[in-house]
Enzyme design. Sequence first.
Site, PDB file in Angstrom:
ATOM      1  CB  VAL A  54      -0.954   0.009   1.212  1.00 48.27           C
ATOM      2  CG1 VAL A  54      -2.037  -1.018   1.047  1.00 48.27           C
ATOM      3  CG2 VAL A  54      -0.215  -0.232   2.515  1.00 48.27           C
ATOM      4  CB  CYS A  55       2.729   2.569  -2.412  1.00 42.61           C
ATOM      5  SG  CYS A  55       3.223   0.848  -2.264  1.00 42.61           S
ATOM      6  CB  THR A  56       1.694   7.794  -1.314  1.00 42.30           C
ATOM      7  OG1 THR A  56       0.719   7.448  -0.324  1.00 42.30           O
ATOM      8  CG2 THR A  56       1.314   9.135  -1.934  1.00 42.30           C
TER       9      THR A  56
ATOM     10  CG  ASN B 115      -2.507   1.522  -2.140  1.00 39.39           C
ATOM     11  OD1 ASN B 115      -2.035   2.249  -1.263  1.00 39.39           O
ATOM     12  ND2 ASN B 115      -1.753   0.722  -2.873  1.00 39.39           N
TER      13      ASN B 115
ATOM     14  NE  ARG C  58      -2.455   5.146   2.429  1.00 37.39           N
ATOM     15  CZ  ARG C  58      -2.260   4.529   1.284  1.00 37.39           C
ATOM     16  NH1 ARG C  58      -1.230   4.832   0.513  1.00 37.39           N
ATOM     17  NH2 ARG C  58      -3.101   3.586   0.881  1.00 37.39           N
TER      18      ARG C  58
END
Length: 392
Positions: free
Chosen positions: A139-141, A317, A330
């Site tokens: 799970v990322c940005t 995500n 986010r």
Amino acid sequence: MLLSLLYVIFLSFTSVISQYVPPYTEDCRSDMYPPSGPTFKGQVKVYTVNLDLPPRKRWSEVITEKKNDLVSMIQSIKDLADALVPSGKLVDLVDRVLPMMIDTLPYPFNEEIKGIADASGVPLGEVILFNIFYEVFTVCTSIVAEDPDGNLVHARNLDFGLFMGWEVKNHSWIITEKLKPLVVSVDFQRNNQTVFKSTNFAGYVGMLTGIRPHLFTLTMNERFSLDGGYIGILEWILGKRDGMWMSFLTRSVLENATSYTEAKKLLSDTKLLAPAYFILGGNQSGEACIITRSRTHSIHPLELDIKSGRWYVLETNYDHWKEPLFLDDRRTPAMKCMNQTAQANISVKTIYNVLSTKPVLNKLTTYTTLMEVSKGTLESFIRDCPNPCMPW
């Protein structure tokens, strides 16, 4: 086997989530670069991988130095599995069954994985499992932004370890903390010349973050879908192998594509085992996009559009045309900080500030990478998120 392991990972979720509703946020940071202080745990060491070597020998230097950290991380995964099946049968199944997959994986990745097992002493099945996990757990940005001069900055937080063992005493994810010592920067060379650069976890042969210097930059984020990675992996095990592993595709694109246009086509059209978001930046004004992938095709691509005021693209995500899950938003704080920064002030420094603002920075964040395609640079930093901090 894999689904059983995921179940025990999920057990810690209830106790964690109750501490952080509504999500914790903070004002946009403005003082984080160059990195220092409690959120910074060190700059990532750079290694060279020689693509002219036989695949089985390419990772020997990296694994020799990171062997103990890899063994420790794998042991933590086994401990989670043993919490579900105390007899050790689940780990035994991994050690007996997964090695039978190795020669079904595409070359040269299968040989590189064998070499990592040889160099580390970790059983082959457990190294395969380590390489599979990233198809379903990131799970990322990711952000690509264009400055007023037309230069592109591409940056990302890599968040990993969701539901993988919450340590109550330290308020941290067990596997996330075990992964941080494994973060490495890799300069992939052929004929003593750089082909591409990446930020990796030692022992993992696919690519999640990388740059083809002066040509394009690429990051991959997990996309949650009912038709997800578990189904694709199961189909692969059962013999249906017409899809590509996500991280093997990104590695192949970084190694072989010679333009933004070629990379974009491969990432958009190649059939995948799992849905994904590919965030791609080029080397010309306006060359950046989010490629939202089902397992078979691209959906609602989002491009930079400077004339209409879209000077950055940003992906966490969740599909960009839908609202994110309210417990894991986010995107909104990241966009707020990007808009507050303004295009006139875009740089690696200001984007690092955005990625250092909670909850964009969270308990799952292992590293932050900053890339500038025009300079051919990639720099990465191991991260920490001091309390109070969102668990994801």
